[in-house]
Design an enzyme around this catalytic site. Structure first.
Site, PDB file in Angstrom:
ATOM      1  N   ASP A  24     -10.638 -17.945  62.660  1.00  0.00           N
ATOM      2  CA  ASP A  24      -9.899 -18.056  61.400  1.00  0.00           C
ATOM      3  C   ASP A  24     -10.834 -18.052  60.196  1.00  0.00           C
ATOM      4  O   ASP A  24     -10.497 -18.612  59.144  1.00  0.00           O
ATOM      5  CB  ASP A  24      -9.078 -19.354  61.403  1.00  0.00           C
ATOM      6  CG  ASP A  24      -9.955 -20.596  61.566  1.00  0.00           C
ATOM      7  OD1 ASP A  24     -10.950 -20.518  62.313  1.00  0.00           O
ATOM      8  OD2 ASP A  24      -9.670 -21.635  60.939  1.00  0.00           O
ATOM      9  N   THR A  29     -16.250 -16.167  54.615  1.00  0.00           N
ATOM     10  CA  THR A  29     -17.060 -16.624  55.748  1.00  0.00           C
ATOM     11  C   THR A  29     -17.327 -15.486  56.738  1.00  0.00           C
ATOM     12  O   THR A  29     -18.447 -15.334  57.232  1.00  0.00           O
ATOM     13  CB  THR A  29     -16.370 -17.805  56.461  1.00  0.00           C
ATOM     14  OG1 THR A  29     -16.192 -18.844  55.497  1.00  0.00           O
ATOM     15  CG2 THR A  29     -17.204 -18.335  57.603  1.00  0.00           C
ATOM     16  N   LYS A  97      -4.754 -20.955  60.301  1.00  0.00           N
ATOM     17  CA  LYS A  97      -5.424 -21.885  59.387  1.00  0.00           C
ATOM     18  C   LYS A  97      -4.575 -21.975  58.127  1.00  0.00           C
ATOM     19  O   LYS A  97      -4.273 -20.930  57.515  1.00  0.00           O
ATOM     20  CB  LYS A  97      -6.822 -21.342  59.026  1.00  0.00           C
ATOM     21  CG  LYS A  97      -7.621 -22.308  58.170  1.00  0.00           C
ATOM     22  CD  LYS A  97      -8.286 -21.709  56.957  1.00  0.00           C
ATOM     23  CE  LYS A  97      -9.276 -20.615  57.213  1.00  0.00           C
ATOM     24  NZ  LYS A  97     -10.546 -21.092  57.718  1.00  0.00           N
ATOM     25  N   GLU A 177      -8.469 -31.616  61.951  1.00  0.00           N
ATOM     26  CA  GLU A 177      -9.908 -31.368  62.084  1.00  0.00           C
ATOM     27  C   GLU A 177     -10.727 -32.084  61.011  1.00  0.00           C
ATOM     28  O   GLU A 177     -10.932 -31.558  59.926  1.00  0.00           O
ATOM     29  CB  GLU A 177     -10.196 -29.860  62.040  1.00  0.00           C
ATOM     30  CG  GLU A 177     -11.687 -29.555  62.184  1.00  0.00           C
ATOM     31  CD  GLU A 177     -12.025 -28.066  62.166  1.00  0.00           C
ATOM     32  OE1 GLU A 177     -11.112 -27.225  62.074  1.00  0.00           O
ATOM     33  OE2 GLU A 177     -13.220 -27.747  62.234  1.00  0.00           O
ATOM     34  N   LYS A 219      -9.344 -32.131  66.471  1.00  0.00           N
ATOM     35  CA  LYS A 219     -10.523 -31.264  66.576  1.00  0.00           C
ATOM     36  C   LYS A 219     -11.690 -31.944  65.862  1.00  0.00           C
ATOM     37  O   LYS A 219     -11.886 -31.765  64.662  1.00  0.00           O
ATOM     38  CB  LYS A 219     -10.215 -29.892  65.957  1.00  0.00           C
ATOM     39  CG  LYS A 219     -11.414 -28.949  65.910  1.00  0.00           C
ATOM     40  CD  LYS A 219     -10.980 -27.521  65.670  1.00  0.00           C
ATOM     41  CE  LYS A 219     -12.168 -26.613  65.435  1.00  0.00           C
ATOM     42  NZ  LYS A 219     -11.796 -25.190  65.478  1.00  0.00           N
ATOM     43  N   GLY A 262     -19.760 -26.474  65.217  1.00  0.00           N
ATOM     44  CA  GLY A 262     -20.435 -26.993  64.037  1.00  0.00           C
ATOM     45  C   GLY A 262     -21.877 -26.576  63.801  1.00  0.00           C
ATOM     46  O   GLY A 262     -22.579 -27.237  63.047  1.00  0.00           O
ATOM     47  N   GLY A 263     -22.326 -25.501  64.451  1.00  0.00           N
ATOM     48  CA  GLY A 263     -23.708 -25.067  64.255  1.00  0.00           C
ATOM     49  C   GLY A 263     -24.594 -25.329  65.465  1.00  0.00           C
ATOM     50  O   GLY A 263     -25.789 -25.012  65.452  1.00  0.00           O
ATOM     51  N   SER A 291     -12.704 -25.883  70.839  1.00  0.00           N
ATOM     52  CA  SER A 291     -12.075 -24.969  69.874  1.00  0.00           C
ATOM     53  C   SER A 291     -13.224 -24.403  69.053  1.00  0.00           C
ATOM     54  O   SER A 291     -13.344 -24.678  67.865  1.00  0.00           O
ATOM     55  CB  SER A 291     -11.080 -25.715  68.986  1.00  0.00           C
ATOM     56  OG  SER A 291     -10.603 -24.859  67.973  1.00  0.00           O
ATOM     57  N   GLY A 293     -15.809 -21.823  67.217  1.00  0.00           N
ATOM     58  CA  GLY A 293     -15.847 -20.593  66.448  1.00  0.00           C
ATOM     59  C   GLY A 293     -17.144 -19.880  66.779  1.00  0.00           C
ATOM     60  O   GLY A 293     -17.208 -19.008  67.657  1.00  0.00           O
TER      61      GLY A 293
HETATM   62  P1  13P Z   1     -17.399 -23.749  64.662  1.00  0.00           P
HETATM   63  O1  13P Z   1     -17.169 -23.955  66.142  1.00  0.00           O
HETATM   64  O2  13P Z   1     -18.207 -22.529  64.347  1.00  0.00           O
HETATM   65  O3  13P Z   1     -17.878 -24.989  63.975  1.00  0.00           O
HETATM   66  O4  13P Z   1     -15.979 -23.402  64.045  1.00  0.00           O
HETATM   67  C1  13P Z   1     -14.883 -24.107  64.423  1.00  0.00           C
HETATM   68  C2  13P Z   1     -13.936 -24.176  63.301  1.00  0.00           C
HETATM   69  O5  13P Z   1     -12.799 -23.800  63.425  1.00  0.00           O
HETATM   70  C3  13P Z   1     -14.398 -24.737  62.021  1.00  0.00           C
HETATM   71  O6  13P Z   1     -13.305 -25.037  61.216  1.00  0.00           O
END
Ligand code: 13P
Length: 344
Positions: A24, A29, A97, A177, A219, A262-263, A291, A293
């Site tokens: 999302d 981004t 989102k 989240e 989350k 989160g990196g 979850s 990204g």
């Molecule tokens: P990340 O796993 O890259 O931190 O992204 C998850 C996400 O949805 C951030 O809002």
């Protein structure tokens, strides 16, 4: 399953061995991600990239749902089917989102408040019509000198609760989240303290706003050493502190917990999740899954590079990470499964 069967949707989101793909990224981004592979940030390239991800064969084996951005929810796959329908055909729930981003929090220099409550009931109603089954809202809590402030914790918890209540009334399962950022040089102890504080405030606000916990998914970020902290806590410590904090703060009624990455690097994010499910096997009130990204997409993005000829390799990279994280959500991941896949 009707659009309003929130209990069934929430359970399906955290079905055993499955987790969520966060795809999302806002237009800004995804542009940053595309910069890294020299791909121009056009609507068609964004569509083609998401098409590559979503048409991965058997993605639904390990992915229960995908979080989409507004633009993507309205786009189609190359075959002409709306992404929402293509995903549903593969047994994957489409999510959306709904926040409009983290903006500067007045009077609190350096801190953010997530916006998007204006017109949210109306937007949610439209998203339900378009086929969305769940939603996401990300709050950002930064650790630093004199941060976070109680103001930012209270304001972000309030916004998360208002969002979650609006979603449930509209027929969407809210993913709540609250991300405690891992940037900075803080210790894991400090991260644990701030995460506990944040989650306590979030669940107090959810209670106040009458959110049905069984129809919600959390989350969170993991309890982890700041990226620039000289002392990096090992995998099992991150897992143990994370679960301890969640047990202290998250009611057992919550349908499930899916972490953001989160990196963290792909394999470390997988190892952390696995360690939680190994150390606390049979001793967890909720399913613990993912979850991710970046930790799901990084390898696929690098393999893709915007070239149609790379689609198969990129999809193989995504399928592999989805499988590794699916195993980790069951506590059945081992690092040699990575090596075997690389050798194959
Ligand atoms: P990340 O796993 O890259 O931190 O992204 C998850 C996400 O949805 C951030 O809002």
């Amino acid at each position: 399953m009707s659009a309003n069967d929130l209990a069934a949707i929430a359970r399906a989101m955290v079905a055993p061995g499955k987790g969520i793909l966060a795809a999302d990224e806002s237009t800004g981004t995804i542009g940053k991600r595309f910069d890294g592979i020299n791909v121009e940030n056009t609507e068609e390239n964004r569509r083609a990239y998401r098409d590559m991800l979503f048409s991965t064969r058997a993605l639904g084996d390990h992915i229960s749902g995908v979080i989409l951005y507004d633009e993507t929810l309205r786009q189609k796959s190359a075959g002409g089917a709306a992404f929402v329908d293509a995903l549903a055909k593969n047994g994957i729930l489409p999510g959306i989102k709904v926040d409009t981003g983290a903006k500067d929090l007045p009077m609190c220099p350096g801190e953010k408040i997530t916006e998007g409550l204006d017109n949210l009931p109306k937007r949610c109603a439209e998203y339900v019509k378009l086929g969305a089954k769940f939603a996401k809202w990300r709050a950002v809590i930064d650790i630093g000198r004199d941060m976070p402030s109680s103001t930012s914790i209270a304001a972000n918890a309030h916004a998360l609760a208002r969002y979650a209540a609006i979603c449930q009334e509209a027929g969407l399962v809210p993913i709540v989240e609250p991300e405690v950022l891992m940037d900075g040089d803080h210790s894991i102890e400090r991260c644990e303290e701030v995460t506990e504080w944040t989650l306590n405030a979030v669940y107090e606000a959810l209670y106040l706003h009458r959110v049905v916990l069984e129809h919600s998914v959390l989350k969170p970020s993991m309890v982890i050493s700041g990226k620039k902290c000289v002392k990096q806590a090992p995998v099992d410590e991150v897992a143990a502190r994370t679960v301890r904090t969640l047990k202290r703060t998250v009611p057992a009624a919550v349908a499930g917990i899916v972490f953001l990455s989160g990196g963290q690097s792909d394999e470390v994010a997988t190892a952390h999740l696995n360690s939680m499910n190994v150390q606390f096997k049979g001793d967890l009130p909720w399913p613990l899954s993912f979850s991710y990204g970046r930790a799901l997409q990084q390898a696929a993005l690098k393999a893709w590079k915007g070239a149609p000829g790379n689609v198969a390799a990129a999809q193989a990279a995504l399928a592999h990470r989805a499988k590794m994280n699916g195993l980790a959500s069951l506590g059945r991941y081992t690092a040699d499964q990575e090596d075997r896949a690389k050798a194959a």
